[in-house]
Design an enzyme around this catalytic site. Structure first.
Site, PDB file in Angstrom:
ATOM      1  N   GLY A  69       0.756  -1.246   0.000  1.00 20.33           N
ATOM      2  CA  GLY A  69       0.000   0.000   0.000  1.00 20.33           C
ATOM      3  C   GLY A  69       0.781   1.287   0.000  1.00 20.33           C
ATOM      4  O   GLY A  69       0.191   2.365  -0.174  1.00 20.33           O
ATOM      5  N   TYR A 106      -1.013  -1.971 -12.137  1.00 21.25           N
ATOM      6  CA  TYR A 106      -2.451  -1.915 -12.381  1.00 21.25           C
ATOM      7  C   TYR A 106      -2.748  -1.298 -13.747  1.00 21.25           C
ATOM      8  O   TYR A 106      -3.725  -0.566 -13.915  1.00 21.25           O
ATOM      9  CB  TYR A 106      -3.171  -1.164 -11.239  1.00 21.25           C
ATOM     10  CG  TYR A 106      -2.809  -1.736  -9.878  1.00 21.25           C
ATOM     11  CD1 TYR A 106      -3.238  -3.014  -9.523  1.00 21.25           C
ATOM     12  CD2 TYR A 106      -1.983  -1.060  -8.991  1.00 21.25           C
ATOM     13  CE1 TYR A 106      -2.883  -3.575  -8.307  1.00 21.25           C
ATOM     14  CE2 TYR A 106      -1.617  -1.611  -7.768  1.00 21.25           C
ATOM     15  CZ  TYR A 106      -2.065  -2.862  -7.434  1.00 21.25           C
ATOM     16  OH  TYR A 106      -1.702  -3.419  -6.232  1.00 21.25           O
ATOM     17  N   CYS A 135     -15.602   4.350 -27.279  1.00 21.57           N
ATOM     18  CA  CYS A 135     -16.869   5.080 -27.302  1.00 21.57           C
ATOM     19  C   CYS A 135     -17.450   5.223 -25.901  1.00 21.57           C
ATOM     20  O   CYS A 135     -18.496   4.641 -25.573  1.00 21.57           O
ATOM     21  CB  CYS A 135     -17.839   4.371 -28.222  1.00 21.57           C
ATOM     22  SG  CYS A 135     -17.158   4.258 -29.874  1.00 21.57           S
ATOM     23  N   PRO A 170       4.560  -5.149  -0.998  1.00 13.30           N
ATOM     24  CA  PRO A 170       4.425  -4.019  -1.917  1.00 13.30           C
ATOM     25  C   PRO A 170       4.133  -4.491  -3.342  1.00 13.30           C
ATOM     26  O   PRO A 170       4.652  -5.516  -3.775  1.00 13.30           O
ATOM     27  CB  PRO A 170       5.807  -3.344  -1.856  1.00 13.30           C
ATOM     28  CG  PRO A 170       6.753  -4.443  -1.508  1.00 13.30           C
ATOM     29  CD  PRO A 170       5.978  -5.393  -0.625  1.00 13.30           C
TER      30      PRO A 170
END
Ligand code: PLP
Length: 420
Positions: free
Chosen positions: A239, A373, A344, A276
């Protein structure tokens, strides 16, 4: 610090010019730096030297085999949240005895697989999970080493979608019930209690919530030992945040995090695990994209690039800030753009109101801090192909996940016989 810098006004990945890479493999693509990965790993480990310490890389941040293997070669363990991730970690060479398994919904099948492989620890998140794990382990004649993930009910002060340590979040067991749950667990033949675990959220930019949570976990270790449990492992989760926006104050560096952690829980003599993810890989990656059109709107300029929200969803999902730069420092007039993709959806916007040197069709840009991510959350929405991932080392690079063909996507669909 990362290894993406300008040399002679051209952005390089380590020693390789990104413009040449773009010509050779086409855009868009992710590019990761070996040097940055290794440096981030060693900086984090140095924050815990002279201790029984295990870094378990949270592989969900970036699961490419080459990325995991680079970290495995440095001695990293893994934090996994599914059987798929466990398989990836093992395949990349992380030994089972350096793997912890987190997640609120481990299935029987996943438990059995992890038990057969002999992982170091299950981070158990509920009582039903505890009883199921005991059943599965007993049936296999195994004993599962566990920690409970404690929900300390602290405010991580991060984006609501990535805060995990409040009472209202689905994660962990409530602190109030922890001692009773540990007592129940100690009676189960398929379970061996060894640790306490927590993970309060992601992209934390302040040490205070960590300190609060570590304090709570440390106190729990003492209580549990008094209750007769042999607690030898303290898993502090992941985190710790990274700088995304260079104009803001940077999050605390790992050595300050490490000093704080040891001040709060060092006296317990536990093996310390940290998980981590983002910190290791986030700033070790960028996304390179080409300008398709520059469109003049009513009151703004749209820079329409060939990467989209399906390639990097963080801005749409978390309102995340990513620095975006031109690959070439041209000295052209500064222009303010909204930077958008081809999908779109209005949400397919990477950034608004960014000032860059004037750009035209065919120019290249890089979205920074895209190593965590990013690729792992990609989809083929709008029938767009997953984009390649590239790993750089010095002056060479390798494509570590190629761009699939259209047939690889469309060919997954199967017509029922009545439509054939
Ligand atoms: C996601 C996650 C991590 C890693 O979080 P980062 O913010 O990427 O460091 C660590 N532990 C658990 C249990 C997680 O779910």
């Amino acid at each position: 610090m990362d290894s993406f810098a300008y040399r002679h006004h051209k952005l390089h990945a380590e020693d390789f010019p990104l413009e040449r890479m773009a010509q050779e493999i086409g855009t868009p693509f992710y590019c990761y730096s070996t040097e940055t990965l290794i440096r981030h790993h060693s900086v984090f480990c140095e924050a815990f030297t002279d201790r029984d310490f295990l870094l378990c890389y949270a592989v969900k941040a970036n699961t490419n085999q080459a990325v995991i293997k680079t970290l495995a070669d440095q001695g990293a363990g893994a934090d996994v949240v599914s059987e798929g991730e466990l398989r990836r970690a093992l395949k990349a060479g992380i030994p089972a005895d350096k793997i912890v398994y987190s997640g609120v919904a481990k299935t029987k099948r996943e438990m059995a697989y992890a038990l057969e492989k002999g992982i170091f620890q299950f981070n158990v998140e509920s009582e039903p999970e505890l009883y199921q794990l005991n059943d599965v382990a007993s049936r296999l004649g195994k004993v599962a080493a566990i920690a409970f993930r404690i929900n300390p009910d602290v405010d991580a002060k991060t984006h609501a979608k990535i805060a995990t340590g409040r009472a209202e979040n689905k994660f962990g067991v409530p602190l109030k019930r922890a001692r009773a749950i540990y007592a129940d667990a100690a009676k189960l033949p398929g379970i061996r209690v060894q640790g306490v675990d927590l993970h309060i959220g992601s992209q934390l930019t302040d040490l205070a919530p960590f300190e609060q949570a570590f304090h709570i976990a440390g106190k729990l270790v003492e209580d549990l030992r008094r209750d007769g449990h042999d607690i030898t492992v303290l898993d502090l989760g992941g985190g710790l945040g990274i700088p995304y926006d260079q104009t803001e104050t940077a999050p605390p560096l790992p050595h300050l995090y490490g000093q704080m952690a040891q001040r709060i829980v060092g006296h317990l003599g536990c093996k310390i695990i940290c998980e981590p993810g983002r910190l290791l890989v986030g700033n070790a990656g960028i996304l390179v994209s080409e300008v398709i059109y520059v469109k003049k709107g009513e009151d703004r300029n749209f820079l329409i690039i060939d990467a989209a929200m399906n390639d990097l969803i963080r801005p749409s999902l978390y309102e995340a800030y990513h620095e975006i730069v031109a690959l070439e420092e041209t000295g052209a007039n500064p222009v303010t753009y909204d930077i958008v993709g081809p999908v779109c959806e209005t949400g397919d916007t990477f950034a608004q109101g960014r000032t860059l040197p004037e750009l035209a069709t065919g120019d290249l840009v890089a979205i920074r801090s895209a190593g965590a991510y990013g690729a792992v959350m990609a989809s083929t929405y709008n029938t767009r192909r997953l984009i390649p991932e590239v790993l750089v080392k010095g002056d060479s690079y390798a494509v570590i996940r190629p761009r699939p063909d259209y047939e690889d996507i469309i060919g997954l669909d199967v017509l029922p016989d009545w439509l054939d």
